[in-house]
Design an enzyme around this catalytic site. Sequence first.
Site, PDB file in Angstrom:
ATOM      1  CB  CYS A  65      -0.904  -0.009   1.231  1.00  0.00           C
ATOM      2  SG  CYS A  65      -1.704   1.584   1.543  1.00  0.00           S
ATOM      3  CB  CYS A 123       1.017   1.283   4.847  1.00  0.00           C
ATOM      4  SG  CYS A 123      -0.552   0.386   5.026  1.00  0.00           S
ATOM      5  CG  HIS A 167      -4.082  -1.218   4.584  1.00  0.00           C
ATOM      6  ND1 HIS A 167      -3.781  -0.325   3.583  1.00  0.00           N
ATOM      7  CD2 HIS A 167      -4.682  -2.281   3.970  1.00  0.00           C
ATOM      8  CE1 HIS A 167      -4.177  -0.821   2.415  1.00  0.00           C
ATOM      9  NE2 HIS A 167      -4.728  -2.008   2.615  1.00  0.00           N
ATOM     10  CG  ASN A 183     -13.892  10.020  -4.127  1.00  0.00           C
ATOM     11  OD1 ASN A 183     -14.947  10.634  -4.042  1.00  0.00           O
ATOM     12  ND2 ASN A 183     -12.926  10.377  -4.968  1.00  0.00           N
ATOM     13  CB  SER A 194      -7.379   4.388  -6.780  1.00  0.00           C
ATOM     14  OG  SER A 194      -6.859   5.552  -6.185  1.00  0.00           O
ATOM     15  CG  HIS A 221      -4.182   3.425   4.135  1.00  0.00           C
ATOM     16  ND1 HIS A 221      -3.204   2.631   4.689  1.00  0.00           N
ATOM     17  CD2 HIS A 221      -4.324   4.479   4.976  1.00  0.00           C
ATOM     18  CE1 HIS A 221      -2.769   3.187   5.805  1.00  0.00           C
ATOM     19  NE2 HIS A 221      -3.436   4.326   6.000  1.00  0.00           N
ATOM     20  CG  HIS A 276      -7.002   7.975   0.981  1.00  0.00           C
ATOM     21  ND1 HIS A 276      -7.463   6.715   0.658  1.00  0.00           N
ATOM     22  CD2 HIS A 276      -6.981   8.666  -0.185  1.00  0.00           C
ATOM     23  CE1 HIS A 276      -7.702   6.649  -0.633  1.00  0.00           C
ATOM     24  NE2 HIS A 276      -7.428   7.822  -1.183  1.00  0.00           N
ATOM     25  CD  GLN A 290      -8.259  12.436  -3.876  1.00  0.00           C
ATOM     26  OE1 GLN A 290      -7.642  13.197  -4.616  1.00  0.00           O
ATOM     27  NE2 GLN A 290      -8.986  11.434  -4.324  1.00  0.00           N
TER      28      GLN A 290
HETATM   29  O1  LIG Z   1      -7.809  10.803  -7.013  1.00  0.00           O
HETATM   30  P1  LIG Z   1      -8.190   9.346  -7.109  1.00  0.00           P
HETATM   31  O2  LIG Z   1      -8.642   8.771  -5.793  1.00  0.00           O
HETATM   32  O3  LIG Z   1      -7.130   8.522  -7.781  1.00  0.00           O
HETATM   33  O4  LIG Z   1      -9.450   9.330  -8.101  1.00  0.00           O
HETATM   34  C1  LIG Z   1     -10.799   9.375  -7.718  1.00  0.00           C
HETATM   35  O5  LIG Z   1     -11.188  10.656  -7.234  1.00  0.00           O
HETATM   36  C2  LIG Z   1     -11.095  11.734  -8.179  1.00  0.00           C
HETATM   37  C3  LIG Z   1     -11.672  12.976  -7.531  1.00  0.00           C
HETATM   38  O6  LIG Z   1     -13.046  12.845  -7.205  1.00  0.00           O
HETATM   39  C4  LIG Z   1     -11.812  11.414  -9.492  1.00  0.00           C
HETATM   40  O7  LIG Z   1     -11.478  12.411 -10.440  1.00  0.00           O
HETATM   41  C5  LIG Z   1     -11.423  10.049 -10.044  1.00  0.00           C
HETATM   42  O8  LIG Z   1     -12.233   9.743 -11.148  1.00  0.00           O
HETATM   43  C6  LIG Z   1     -11.594   8.994  -8.944  1.00  0.00           C
HETATM   44  O9  LIG Z   1     -11.209   7.728  -9.420  1.00  0.00           O
END
Ligand SMILES: O=P(O)(O)O[C@H]1O[C@H](CO)[C@@H](O)[C@H](O)[C@H]1O
Lengths: 349, 349
Positions: A52, A55, A115, A155, A163, A166, A168, A170
């Site tokens: 990961c 981690c 994780h 997300n 993706s 873990h 997290h 943004q």
């Molecule tokens: O940034 P990540 O986690 O790789 O990507 C994810 O979040 C982003 C922000 O909402 C999107 O644009 C991507 O389509 C999604 O897969």
Amino acid sequence: SATFDSTEHPHRRFNALSGEWVLVSPHRSKRPWQGQQEETAPDQRPAYDPTCYLCPGNVRVGGEVNPPYTDTFVFNNDFGALTPDVPTGGINEGGLLRAEAESGICRVICFSPRHDLTLPQMETPAIRKVVDLWVEEFTTLGARPDINYVQIFENKGAMMGCSNPHPHGQIWAQRTVPGEPAKETAQQLAHFQEHGRTLLSDYLKIELEQKERVVIENEHFVVLVPFWAVWPFETILIARRPVQDVTQLTPDERDALADMLRRLTIRYDNLFSISFPYSAGLHQRPTDGQEHPEWHLHMHFFPPLLRSATVRKFMVGYELLGDPQRDITPEFSAGRLREQSELHYKAAQ
Amino acid sequence: SATFDSTEHPHRRFNALSGEWVLVSPHRSKRPWQGQQEETAPDQRPAYDPTCYLCPGNVRVGGEVNPPYTDTFVFNNDFGALTPDVPTGGINEGGLLRAEAESGICRVICFSPRHDLTLPQMETPAIRKVVDLWVEEFTTLGARPDINYVQIFENKGAMMGCSNPHPHGQIWAQRTVPGEPAKETAQQLAHFQEHGRTLLSDYLKIELEQKERVVIENEHFVVLVPFWAVWPFETILIARRPVQDVTQLTPDERDALADMLRRLTIRYDNLFSISFPYSAGLHQRPTDGQEHPEWHLHMHFFPPLLRSATVRKFMVGYELLGDPQRDITPEFSAGRLREQSELHYKAAQ
Ligand SMILES: O=P(O)(O)O[C@H]1O[C@H](CO)[C@@H](O)[C@H](O)[C@H]1O
Ligand SMILES: O=P(O)(O)O[C@H]1O[C@H](CO)[C@@H](O)[C@H](O)[C@H]1O
């Protein structure tokens, strides 16, 4: 008889915060479903995963090594959609082909070194540390002259494009104010100019009187299914005090926010006994140097699941070409969320 | 050096048709993907499926029996999101909780009696019959005083929420004009009032000069990846003649539309050698009794796939809370679609 009944008849609801409409079809919730079944992801993860990139102690794609962090950890996204050093410029062909350079910063926030955890499995003091980091990041990013809006979000779950499991979130911080907060600014400003109070104060007052869409409350925050909810179990968390951003929260309010995050996400997980996928994020004032007394801090939760862990709501054809549409009513969803326990189903096993 | 380059630098593009923006991050297309992999649906279907509620002669959920149809077939959706007989009425609490009864009609259109086909596998004359049915339905529904907007669309593939693989589309016709066509009306009207020509005529002129986003053309239509495309391989089909709706198409133009539908959907299937999922739909003038000279008939295709048959674009966190975002540029996508053959990969096998 011929009286309009919002629990039975198709209708449109107005989103007072965005100025848009949603089509509600309560009678449709019993249609048969032969479409796509979602996979329920195997939910057994190790506390530490050597592969990961989030981690502690592991090497990221760019070659950097994560520190042996013990609570939260933040760094610049190695594949950020926004970058700080973009030459200014653009395109304009007759007002029809228009582009503008955009600069910004993308950050990743690990919620925990573990994780195998998610927010609903963390203790309130640990979630409070996430809140503290949001405050720090909003302060630092928002103070930059080249950053006029800071979007903090998470997300959760593969179904929501996450993706890496873990835990997290943004932050995408940028030069311009994106469309959604821009619409909310316009709606909130119009209300504030007319009434001298924030739109969400007045809205919250009605919701607390009516009670039927309220899910949970504490001293400083309320979580409810908004009257105009689009996603089946969409909720909005609203600060009781009309603050513009997280930097204005008192220490007590930060604790109360952590408490609400924990209680809401536990209820979500319990709804279908699954690690409940969603996209969630704070909406706060633009950091453009203006006062923004019209802005009222809130957080949206957009979860895709509809009937069970495997049947989701698709925002497709009509929704992309016409308006968002939902089947079950917001009032029904609020009732389902209210009846959930606040003991996590895994802890109860 | 420090010159803005739209193939390299993050930027925002303006959608002249909707008035909204999209964030483009060309540098980001190489990020690693460890997230959800889509299942590629087994694509072997029988020509007739006794359990399918759309096949000729079968019984539908409501008990009705489908006729032994030989080309197209249309009926009222047994679980329509809209129904015609809704008592008028609504809710209004301080302008903050607002709802309005909404009435309408939902129709289902079978494109073919063959359970195993899709548009790209049908011959042009058979697709022409689908176009003819769209014209008939738009005429009949649009003539009703209680219908002011007719949305014709198709959700193709389980990934786009399609609940039955039998080739079919839908029509949702209703009393009010939904948000998306309402935005397009406003943008097109402003352009028409200023220039005396439709927005899409002027836009098409620029695109035909620049060529880099054009995918296919015939005598009466052009398909291109719009400058402001949100979905990775989004396209727009534009009528060369500024007609307001399908009823104004000449027989030749109807044939040309069928030709374009076939050629575009074959290219889509060939891109990743898969039955390519998308939501697509016509945008036409509101049927509110006004003239709408500003309206210019077009059709949107919104396909979710990004890199391969198994990796899709997720419109989640930032997209739901901020603005839509894309990685590859529209120009790159147009190039990929242009280089596809117009012989369907299955026919070529
Ligand atoms: O940034 P990540 O986690 O790789 O990507 C994810 O979040 C982003 C922000 O909402 C999107 O644009 C991507 O389509 C999604 O897969
Ligand atoms: O009507 P269907 O095919 O059952 O349903 C599909 O299309 C509808 C219109 O876009 C959406 O509201 C549904 O979420 C989707 O599953």
